[in-house]
Design an enzyme around this catalytic site. Structure first.
Site, PDB file in Angstrom:
ATOM      1  CG  ASP A  29      -2.196   1.095   0.953  1.00  0.00           C
ATOM      2  OD1 ASP A  29      -3.231   0.521   0.739  1.00  0.00           O
ATOM      3  OD2 ASP A  29      -1.750   2.236   1.055  1.00  0.00           O
ATOM      4  CB  ILE A  30       0.957   4.283  -2.267  1.00  0.00           C
ATOM      5  CG1 ILE A  30       1.978   5.201  -2.818  1.00  0.00           C
ATOM      6  CG2 ILE A  30      -0.469   4.849  -1.962  1.00  0.00           C
ATOM      7  CD1 ILE A  30       1.817   5.651  -4.049  1.00  0.00           C
ATOM      8  CG  ASN A  85     -12.292  -0.472   3.896  1.00  0.00           C
ATOM      9  OD1 ASN A  85     -12.705  -0.804   4.938  1.00  0.00           O
ATOM     10  ND2 ASN A  85     -11.150   0.220   3.484  1.00  0.00           N
ATOM     11  N   GLY A  91     -15.621   3.215   3.572  1.00  0.00           N
ATOM     12  CA  GLY A  91     -14.037   3.796   3.455  1.00  0.00           C
ATOM     13  C   GLY A  91     -13.537   3.367   2.037  1.00  0.00           C
ATOM     14  CG  HIS A  98      -8.547  -2.952  -2.737  1.00  0.00           C
ATOM     15  ND1 HIS A  98      -9.659  -2.470  -3.301  1.00  0.00           N
ATOM     16  CD2 HIS A  98      -8.337  -2.248  -1.742  1.00  0.00           C
ATOM     17  CE1 HIS A  98      -9.768  -1.203  -2.738  1.00  0.00           C
ATOM     18  NE2 HIS A  98      -9.160  -1.295  -1.634  1.00  0.00           N
ATOM     19  CG  HIS A 100      -6.880  -2.852   3.114  1.00  0.00           C
ATOM     20  ND1 HIS A 100      -6.134  -1.612   2.862  1.00  0.00           N
ATOM     21  CD2 HIS A 100      -8.103  -2.730   2.511  1.00  0.00           C
ATOM     22  CE1 HIS A 100      -7.065  -0.786   2.060  1.00  0.00           C
ATOM     23  NE2 HIS A 100      -8.247  -1.371   2.082  1.00  0.00           N
TER      24      HIS A 100
END
Ligand code: AMP
Length: 111
Positions: A29-30, A85, A91, A98, A100
């Site tokens: 994650d960026i 999400n 969110g 995707h 997390h």
């Protein structure tokens, strides 16, 4: 509709890829929210969990397998959070399904 993840999958945008096969890509994650914060992304353009069809369920099994494998690889298998999400009120900001994978610190209780 293509998203930032579609562009990453097609190599139109850079990303730190930590796993890839024909069906799934996993990237860092960026804006990490934990020492380990990986996004596990089915390559198929599905807008979110609620758009999943029964034909996609085997793919979800594979996503879980990738999550287990990466959790082990990153040494967080004793404690991590694995979540998606669904919808902007939850969110979701990128409308390409995707998941997390978060760990490496005490994540506390979901609130
Ligand atoms: P969500 O808010 O659940 O839709 O998650 C989207 C996630 O994608 C956020 O945690 C962002 O930090 C992350 N993100 C957005 N753009 C990029 C990118 N180019 N590379 C890696 N992660 C990104």
């Amino acid at each position: 509709m293509t998203t930032v993840f579609g562009k990453i999958i097609r190599r139109e945008l850079p990303a730190k890829i930590v796993f890839e096969n024909d069906r799934i890509i996993a990237i860092e994650d960026i804006h990490p929210k934990a020492p380990t914060h990986i996004l596990i992304i089915p390559k198929k353009e599905i807008s979110g969990l609620q758009a999943l069809q029964p034909e996609d369920f085997p793919l979800m099994g594979e996503v879980v397998q990738v999550a287990q494998m990466l959790a082990k690889q990153y040494g967080i298998e004793d404690g991590y959070r694995f979540l998606t999400n669904q919808g902007s009120s939850a969110g979701q900001t990128v409308f390409h399904l995707h998941f997390h994978l978060l760990g490496g610190r005490n994540l506390g209780i979901l609130g």
